[in-house]
Design a protein around this motif. Structure first.
Motif, PDB file in Angstrom:
ATOM      1  N   SER A 109     113.980  13.852 107.564  1.00  0.00           N
ATOM      2  CA  SER A 109     113.774  12.733 108.483  1.00  0.00           C
ATOM      3  C   SER A 109     115.078  12.081 108.911  1.00  0.00           C
ATOM      4  N   SER A 110     116.108  12.251 108.124  1.00  0.00           N
ATOM      5  CA  SER A 110     117.411  11.672 108.455  1.00  0.00           C
ATOM      6  C   SER A 110     118.130  12.445 109.556  1.00  0.00           C
ATOM      7  N   ASP A 146     116.716  23.559 100.462  1.00  0.00           N
ATOM      8  CA  ASP A 146     117.890  23.193 101.246  1.00  0.00           C
ATOM      9  C   ASP A 146     118.942  22.440 100.443  1.00  0.00           C
ATOM     10  N   GLY A 147     118.688  22.233  99.146  1.00  0.00           N
ATOM     11  CA  GLY A 147     119.655  21.560  98.296  1.00  0.00           C
ATOM     12  C   GLY A 147     119.657  20.051  98.427  1.00  0.00           C
ATOM     13  N   LEU A 148     118.818  19.517  99.300  1.00  0.00           N
ATOM     14  CA  LEU A 148     118.750  18.066  99.482  1.00  0.00           C
ATOM     15  C   LEU A 148     117.843  17.444  98.431  1.00  0.00           C
ATOM     16  N   GLN A 149     118.136  16.216  98.088  1.00  0.00           N
ATOM     17  CA  GLN A 149     117.303  15.505  97.124  1.00  0.00           C
ATOM     18  C   GLN A 149     116.415  14.518  97.869  1.00  0.00           C
ATOM     19  N   THR A 150     115.637  15.048  98.797  1.00  0.00           N
ATOM     20  CA  THR A 150     114.710  14.228  99.564  1.00  0.00           C
ATOM     21  C   THR A 150     113.354  14.897  99.601  1.00  0.00           C
ATOM     22  N   CYS A 151     112.344  14.096  99.773  1.00  0.00           N
ATOM     23  CA  CYS A 151     110.979  14.605  99.955  1.00  0.00           C
ATOM     24  C   CYS A 151     110.472  14.270 101.355  1.00  0.00           C
ATOM     25  N   VAL A 152     111.240  13.484 102.104  1.00  0.00           N
ATOM     26  CA  VAL A 152     110.772  12.960 103.386  1.00  0.00           C
ATOM     27  C   VAL A 152     111.282  13.838 104.530  1.00  0.00           C
ATOM     28  N   TYR A 153     110.345  14.475 105.210  1.00  0.00           N
ATOM     29  CA  TYR A 153     110.658  15.420 106.280  1.00  0.00           C
ATOM     30  C   TYR A 153     109.807  15.134 107.515  1.00  0.00           C
ATOM     31  N   ALA A 163     102.349  19.829 117.982  1.00  0.00           N
ATOM     32  CA  ALA A 163     102.038  18.636 117.206  1.00  0.00           C
ATOM     33  C   ALA A 163     103.264  18.288 116.381  1.00  0.00           C
ATOM     34  N   GLU A 164     103.558  17.003 116.306  1.00  0.00           N
ATOM     35  CA  GLU A 164     104.689  16.525 115.519  1.00  0.00           C
ATOM     36  C   GLU A 164     104.207  15.422 114.588  1.00  0.00           C
ATOM     37  N   ASP A 165     104.818  15.346 113.434  1.00  0.00           N
ATOM     38  CA  ASP A 165     104.517  14.301 112.468  1.00  0.00           C
ATOM     39  C   ASP A 165     105.839  13.917 111.822  1.00  0.00           C
ATOM     40  N   PHE A 166     106.040  12.641 111.589  1.00  0.00           N
ATOM     41  CA  PHE A 166     107.344  12.156 111.154  1.00  0.00           C
ATOM     42  C   PHE A 166     107.245  11.365 109.856  1.00  0.00           C
ATOM     43  N   GLY A 167     108.307  11.459 109.074  1.00  0.00           N
ATOM     44  CA  GLY A 167     108.422  10.659 107.861  1.00  0.00           C
ATOM     45  C   GLY A 167     107.408  11.001 106.787  1.00  0.00           C
ATOM     46  N   LEU A 168     107.116  12.280 106.628  1.00  0.00           N
ATOM     47  CA  LEU A 168     106.134  12.720 105.635  1.00  0.00           C
ATOM     48  C   LEU A 168     106.785  12.923 104.279  1.00  0.00           C
ATOM     49  N   ASP A 169     106.194  12.376 103.247  1.00  0.00           N
ATOM     50  CA  ASP A 169     106.658  12.618 101.881  1.00  0.00           C
ATOM     51  C   ASP A 169     105.944  13.873 101.384  1.00  0.00           C
ATOM     52  N   LEU A 170     106.582  15.024 101.554  1.00  0.00           N
ATOM     53  CA  LEU A 170     105.955  16.296 101.216  1.00  0.00           C
ATOM     54  C   LEU A 170     105.771  16.478  99.714  1.00  0.00           C
ATOM     55  N   CYS A 171     106.566  15.785  98.907  1.00  0.00           N
ATOM     56  CA  CYS A 171     106.366  15.838  97.453  1.00  0.00           C
ATOM     57  C   CYS A 171     105.046  15.166  97.093  1.00  0.00           C
ATOM     58  N   GLU A 172     104.769  14.061  97.736  1.00  0.00           N
ATOM     59  CA  GLU A 172     103.541  13.316  97.490  1.00  0.00           C
ATOM     60  C   GLU A 172     102.319  14.043  98.056  1.00  0.00           C
ATOM     61  N   LEU A 173     102.448  14.564  99.279  1.00  0.00           N
ATOM     62  CA  LEU A 173     101.323  15.207  99.934  1.00  0.00           C
ATOM     63  C   LEU A 173     100.943  16.526  99.283  1.00  0.00           C
ATOM     64  N   GLY A 174     101.929  17.376  99.038  1.00  0.00           N
ATOM     65  CA  GLY A 174     101.673  18.675  98.440  1.00  0.00           C
ATOM     66  C   GLY A 174     101.160  19.719  99.420  1.00  0.00           C
ATOM     67  N   GLU A 175     100.663  19.283 100.580  1.00  0.00           N
ATOM     68  CA  GLU A 175     100.195  20.205 101.606  1.00  0.00           C
ATOM     69  C   GLU A 175     100.223  19.508 102.968  1.00  0.00           C
ATOM     70  N   TYR A 176     100.242  20.327 103.999  1.00  0.00           N
ATOM     71  CA  TYR A 176     100.126  19.812 105.363  1.00  0.00           C
ATOM     72  C   TYR A 176      99.167  20.718 106.113  1.00  0.00           C
ATOM     73  N   VAL A 177      98.223  20.102 106.832  1.00  0.00           N
ATOM     74  CA  VAL A 177      97.194  20.845 107.534  1.00  0.00           C
ATOM     75  C   VAL A 177      97.256  20.521 109.017  1.00  0.00           C
ATOM     76  N   PHE A 178      97.433  21.552 109.848  1.00  0.00           N
ATOM     77  CA  PHE A 178      97.327  21.387 111.295  1.00  0.00           C
ATOM     78  C   PHE A 178      95.862  21.537 111.680  1.00  0.00           C
ATOM     79  N   THR A 179      95.344  20.586 112.466  1.00  0.00           N
ATOM     80  CA  THR A 179      93.965  20.635 112.959  1.00  0.00           C
ATOM     81  C   THR A 179      93.974  20.370 114.446  1.00  0.00           C
ATOM     82  N   ASP A 180      92.826  20.596 115.088  1.00  0.00           N
ATOM     83  CA  ASP A 180      92.692  20.299 116.520  1.00  0.00           C
ATOM     84  C   ASP A 180      92.591  18.790 116.733  1.00  0.00           C
TER      85      ASP A 180
END
Length: 107
Positions: A44-45, A71-78, A90-107
């Motif tokens: 996100s940075s 990527d060697g970064l110590q971030t979870c926010v992408y 579709a775009e989504d911003f500021g996601l904490d992927l460590c917290e979410l564990g998954e991402y689902v694209f839907t219509d």
């Protein structure tokens, strides 16, 4: 849900090849009605999108893939962007992927 086995290798191969404490793994699922043909993820940075992680492959509707970000970064926010075979995106911003564990694209 069906699993796409080729995509995890493609996604993981674009990042560092060795695992480390900073590695992030999450599940990417396509529950839309069209093929996911482009997938970008960037910290996100960053002001720029990283390259298409699917590299010419695609994830069909109803399929999923494990994504490794080493990527060697110590971030979870992408930020995430998906491009579809019908030209939509579709775009989504500021996601904490460590917290979410998954991402689902839907219509």
């Amino acid at each position: 849900m069906k699993k796409l086995f080729a995509a995890p290798f493609v996604l993981a191969s674009l990042f560092a090849s060795t695992a480390s404490a900073e590695d992030l793994v999450f599940l990417l699922a396509n529950e839309s009605s069209v093929d996911l043909v482009e997938f970008n993820v960037s910290p996100s940075s960053s002001d720029n999108w990283e390259s298409n992680l699917l590299g010419g492959d695609y994830i069909a509707p109803g399929y999923e893939a494990d994504v490794l970000i080493a990527d060697g970064l110590q971030t979870c926010v992408y930020d995430i962007r998906g491009g579809f075979s019908d030209g939509s995106s579709a775009e989504d911003f500021g996601l904490d992927l460590c917290e979410l564990g998954e991402y689902v694209f839907t219509d």
